[in-house]
Design an enzyme around this catalytic site. Structure first.
Site, PDB file in Angstrom:
ATOM      1  N   TYR A  93      50.938 -88.927 -24.845  1.00 51.06           N
ATOM      2  CA  TYR A  93      52.288 -88.363 -24.757  1.00 51.06           C
ATOM      3  C   TYR A  93      52.457 -87.688 -23.412  1.00 51.06           C
ATOM      4  O   TYR A  93      51.487 -87.395 -22.708  1.00 51.06           O
ATOM      5  CB  TYR A  93      52.570 -87.384 -25.905  1.00 51.06           C
ATOM      6  CG  TYR A  93      51.892 -86.044 -25.766  1.00 51.06           C
ATOM      7  CD1 TYR A  93      50.642 -85.801 -26.322  1.00 51.06           C
ATOM      8  CD2 TYR A  93      52.529 -84.990 -25.085  1.00 51.06           C
ATOM      9  CE1 TYR A  93      50.019 -84.572 -26.208  1.00 51.06           C
ATOM     10  CE2 TYR A  93      51.915 -83.751 -24.962  1.00 51.06           C
ATOM     11  CZ  TYR A  93      50.670 -83.551 -25.522  1.00 51.06           C
ATOM     12  OH  TYR A  93      50.061 -82.333 -25.399  1.00 51.06           O
ATOM     13  N   CYS A  94      53.735 -87.436 -23.044  1.00 46.88           N
ATOM     14  CA  CYS A  94      54.016 -86.778 -21.778  1.00 46.88           C
ATOM     15  C   CYS A  94      55.215 -85.847 -21.918  1.00 46.88           C
ATOM     16  O   CYS A  94      55.254 -85.031 -22.829  1.00 46.88           O
ATOM     17  CB  CYS A  94      54.189 -87.800 -20.674  1.00 46.88           C
ATOM     18  SG  CYS A  94      55.383 -89.098 -21.047  1.00 46.88           S
ATOM     19  N   ARG A  95      56.194 -85.962 -20.989  1.00 45.85           N
ATOM     20  CA  ARG A  95      57.259 -84.952 -20.961  1.00 45.85           C
ATOM     21  C   ARG A  95      58.385 -85.222 -21.952  1.00 45.85           C
ATOM     22  O   ARG A  95      59.127 -84.320 -22.319  1.00 45.85           O
ATOM     23  CB  ARG A  95      57.839 -84.869 -19.558  1.00 45.85           C
ATOM     24  CG  ARG A  95      56.865 -84.276 -18.569  1.00 45.85           C
ATOM     25  CD  ARG A  95      57.348 -84.468 -17.142  1.00 45.85           C
ATOM     26  NE  ARG A  95      56.434 -83.878 -16.183  1.00 45.85           N
ATOM     27  CZ  ARG A  95      56.095 -84.435 -15.026  1.00 45.85           C
ATOM     28  NH1 ARG A  95      56.579 -85.620 -14.704  1.00 45.85           N
ATOM     29  NH2 ARG A  95      55.270 -83.823 -14.220  1.00 45.85           N
ATOM     30  N   CYS A 111      60.194 -89.927 -19.708  1.00 48.27           N
ATOM     31  CA  CYS A 111      59.026 -89.796 -18.831  1.00 48.27           C
ATOM     32  C   CYS A 111      58.184 -91.057 -18.953  1.00 48.27           C
ATOM     33  O   CYS A 111      57.998 -91.597 -20.036  1.00 48.27           O
ATOM     34  CB  CYS A 111      58.224 -88.569 -19.250  1.00 48.27           C
ATOM     35  SG  CYS A 111      56.716 -88.323 -18.312  1.00 48.27           S
ATOM     36  N   TYR A 129      56.194 -83.309 -25.300  1.00 47.53           N
ATOM     37  CA  TYR A 129      55.800 -81.984 -25.764  1.00 47.53           C
ATOM     38  C   TYR A 129      56.992 -81.106 -26.158  1.00 47.53           C
ATOM     39  O   TYR A 129      56.951 -80.464 -27.215  1.00 47.53           O
ATOM     40  CB  TYR A 129      54.947 -81.275 -24.706  1.00 47.53           C
ATOM     41  CG  TYR A 129      54.804 -79.816 -25.003  1.00 47.53           C
ATOM     42  CD1 TYR A 129      54.073 -79.368 -26.112  1.00 47.53           C
ATOM     43  CD2 TYR A 129      55.447 -78.854 -24.215  1.00 47.53           C
ATOM     44  CE1 TYR A 129      53.987 -78.028 -26.424  1.00 47.53           C
ATOM     45  CE2 TYR A 129      55.361 -77.517 -24.521  1.00 47.53           C
ATOM     46  CZ  TYR A 129      54.640 -77.108 -25.620  1.00 47.53           C
ATOM     47  OH  TYR A 129      54.576 -75.775 -25.934  1.00 47.53           O
TER      48      TYR A 129
END
Lengths: 227, 227
Positions: A186-188, A192, A216
């Site tokens: 996972y990222c932003r 993203c 997140y």
DNA sequence: CAAGTATTCAATAGATATATTGAATACTTG
DNA sequence: CAAGTATTCAATATATCTATTGAATACTTG
């Protein structure tokens, strides 16, 4: 002018005009691609102007100007420490609103849906994991959760149990992850591309990997709401 | 240009730009006071262009242009019947988003909060009833609920149990309402002044009356969500 | 099909928003 | 206090948005 309507008593039309003007002013502050990207960056945690410049296409003067617009509309707040100015989102109510807008756009605007699907397709991350599904996987303890954002963002907050593997690290020195567990990167957030890239690299190296649909900040808000 | 990004494969930066451009395009369509007022009108039910012109400050050409902008951004849809074109909001997901924006603005933007308080103060309707409170009052059967919008809007939908008393009727021929029950007047929403005016007139004539904080569309969405 | 009505189109002038550039300010550290 | 760094300011050219005007279109009804 907005402030000029500040007279003692307003007739109905003046009241309506003032309210709609104010609402439009807020929306105008949001209605710019560069500012939207800044908002997404700040939803990872506070950042200096330099931090914004590094993670976007903007130069200093431009980033600073956009940040002023956001500040004047109570979307971000500034904190000064030493020679740095750190910006962050005013509050979680705003973050919740931003996420609602983004969710609506992705699911109801056909053009955006199509662009997103192509992006996911190109990066082998079409089969994304939803937040609910992730929770189940975590409870069953059969998932390795990778946070592929820069480590500073990980430190501001991350999904419980996630391991920090910033993209440069992942690319330079592919670690030996267990091939038993399924990996979720996972990222932003949904816009993203870090997690997409991670999925691409890892799946080409034989790992069983999917990306999280969201990022997140979405996980964080979901936690807050379930209290 | 947005559509020009429609190429086979996108790099990460191009994808992000396309998504933020699309999001900004939607927000730009919303970021205009006249269009916000149109949205509020259409959230009462479908209306012809003439219907919009009558309830706003806009002339035909101007209203039509704003409606095109909203249509091109999938915010409203058009239906043609005889020589009339009837516009309405695309779906309840959008209405929910609009209400979230309005709620955020009123509660988090100090300037708007102040303007709203003065409006309510001037019209003796500061002590407004919330949706939850209204529900309790209805259950206890000690409230007379007045819908003071034009009757066409009442007919498109109204709060269960409400009586339709459009403002002109209320002003011309003050009916003999029971002075035992408390009266609650409601209209199009928090930015609508009809209920404020109703409260003012009725309270000056000795009735015990308050306005509903919100309007019919907010009540409708709340009903939908509790299913 | 002529007349009337509802809506949209097209053109335009004025207002607003944006990126870019180069300079100014403010703060820290030696 | 001098030098260096982070940020902001000011000016400007370009692009975009908006209201207004007058005309064009589309549909209905007699």
């Amino acid at each position: 002018m907005f402030a000029a309507r500040n007279i003692y008593k307003m007739k109905g039309r003046e009241f309506k005009d003032a309210m709609y003007d104010g609402l439009a002013k807020l929306l105008k502050a949001l209605a710019n691609p560069a500012r939207l990207e800044i908002i997404e960056m700040l939803s990872q945690g506070e950042k200096s102007v330099e931090g914004i410049v590094q993670t976007t296409n903007l130069n200093f003067a431009n980033a600073s100007q956009h940040l002023q617009v956001l500040k004047n509309n109570n979307i971000v707040k500034a904190r000064k420490e030493k020679q740095y100015v750190f910006y962050s989102l005013v509050n979680n109510e705003f973050l919740s609103l931003y996420q609602h807008i983004a969710r609506y756009a992705v699911s109801e605007i056909a053009e955006l849906e199509r662009i997103m699907n192509r992006q996911r397709d190109d990066n082998k991350s079409l089969n994304a994991v939803g937040l609910d599904e992730l929770e189940t996987m975590i409870n069953n303890e059969n998932v390795l959760l990778l946070d592929v954002r820069p480590s500073a963002e990980y430190e501001f907050g991350h999904i419980t149990g996630a391991v920090s593997v910033p993209m440069p690290d992942l690319l330079c020195c592919l670690k030996d992850f267990s091939k038993d567990k399924e990996i979720v990167a996972y990222c932003r957030g949904p816009f993203c591309v870090l997690a997409d890239e991670a999925v691409k690299v890892l799946s080409e190296n034989g790992y069983k990997v999917r990306r999280l649909d969201e990022g997140y900040p979405e996980w964080k808000m979901k936690q807050l709401e379930s209290n």
